[in-house]
Scaffold this active site. Sequence first.
Site, PDB file in Angstrom:
ATOM      1  N   SER A 105       0.867  -1.183   0.000  1.00  0.00           N
ATOM      2  CA  SER A 105       0.000   0.000   0.000  1.00  0.00           C
ATOM      3  C   SER A 105       0.899   1.226   0.000  1.00  0.00           C
ATOM      4  O   SER A 105       1.529   1.544   1.015  1.00  0.00           O
ATOM      5  CB  SER A 105      -0.909   0.011   1.230  1.00  0.00           C
ATOM      6  OG  SER A 105      -1.793  -1.082   1.210  1.00  0.00           O
ATOM      7  N   LYS A 180      -7.170   1.779  -2.561  1.00  0.00           N
ATOM      8  CA  LYS A 180      -6.731   1.336  -1.229  1.00  0.00           C
ATOM      9  C   LYS A 180      -6.717   2.500  -0.247  1.00  0.00           C
ATOM     10  O   LYS A 180      -7.107   2.348   0.918  1.00  0.00           O
ATOM     11  CB  LYS A 180      -5.340   0.702  -1.315  1.00  0.00           C
ATOM     12  CG  LYS A 180      -4.771   0.267   0.040  1.00  0.00           C
ATOM     13  CD  LYS A 180      -5.681  -0.732   0.768  1.00  0.00           C
ATOM     14  CE  LYS A 180      -5.213  -1.022   2.190  1.00  0.00           C
ATOM     15  NZ  LYS A 180      -3.969  -1.789   2.258  1.00  0.00           N
ATOM     16  N   LYS A 248       0.521   5.616   8.124  1.00  0.00           N
ATOM     17  CA  LYS A 248       1.147   5.799   6.816  1.00  0.00           C
ATOM     18  C   LYS A 248       0.091   5.967   5.725  1.00  0.00           C
ATOM     19  O   LYS A 248       0.176   6.852   4.878  1.00  0.00           O
ATOM     20  CB  LYS A 248       2.061   4.609   6.522  1.00  0.00           C
ATOM     21  CG  LYS A 248       2.745   4.641   5.168  1.00  0.00           C
ATOM     22  CD  LYS A 248       2.043   3.800   4.110  1.00  0.00           C
ATOM     23  CE  LYS A 248       2.064   2.326   4.462  1.00  0.00           C
ATOM     24  NZ  LYS A 248       1.442   1.511   3.382  1.00  0.00           N
TER      25      LYS A 248
END
Length: 305
Positions: A105, A180, A248
């Site tokens: 990701s 995502k 993140k």
Amino acid sequence: MSPQAKKEHTMKIGFIGTGIMGKPMAANLQKAGYTLYFSEHYNKAPADLLGDKGIALATPKAVAEAADVIITMVPDTPQVEEVLFGENGIAEGLSAGKIVVDMSSISPIATKVIAKRVNETGADYLDAPVSGGEVGAVNATLTIMVGGEQSVFDKINPLFEIMGKNITLVGGNGDGQTTKVANQIIVALNIEAVAEALVFASKAGADPAKVREALMGGFASSKILEVHGERMVKGTFDPGFRIALHQKDLNLALTGARELGVSLPNTAGAQELFNTCNALGGAGWDHSGLIKALEHLANHNIRGE
């Protein structure tokens, strides 16, 4: 195709990144009959993945030379760039006909640049981040969001079907990563909503376990309430999916929002709660541990700890 199938396959797969998610994903490919090549440039390959269907090589370059498809499953954009384009990286072993599939990701913007650089070697590229956590990786029920060309997707889809259930080609390179990021916004805000509800209910004197049980039968029911609500009630915050990684992902969302001129106020609020968890020493907690930030602010622990 069932992960338990024992059919032999001629397609050789490189798999770089055998952490919490990557290891069971790789294992499911092996169970389906594929031979996997692992790089030991950073860590030793897991011993239980080696043998007839698992071969350890010294560098990502060597993996790319040996494999037809190279899957990467590493923590963040810098690690993808390093394993692809660093010294003895994947790119040095690529040639026409090979396919790189990044299931990490990472930044959608960086992904478009990475895809172009991979294409310049003659190889094809898919970005295919996943959702479903460790449980989804182990049970081969991951949601896989793919960006790339239809023809390349069609070649790789049999592999995706071994690792996941809900597989969608969203669009071109970068669109899988964009999806995502959107997923991580929704998950974070759902975790926050469940955490707020349970802290409120507990502070008001209700049993949070019973409140969760009641809500599971109504319109508030969700996978987050089912799985992470139980974690919150029991205080089981071993990952799972670490808060540091969700931080993140939300950084990707907030950075992208600034570039697009989009306001994401609730995403920013969820990130602040994750930041509080981090300050409390919880960067390694499962992301359901976000409730501990709210408990800290309320000076109230729903588990009576």
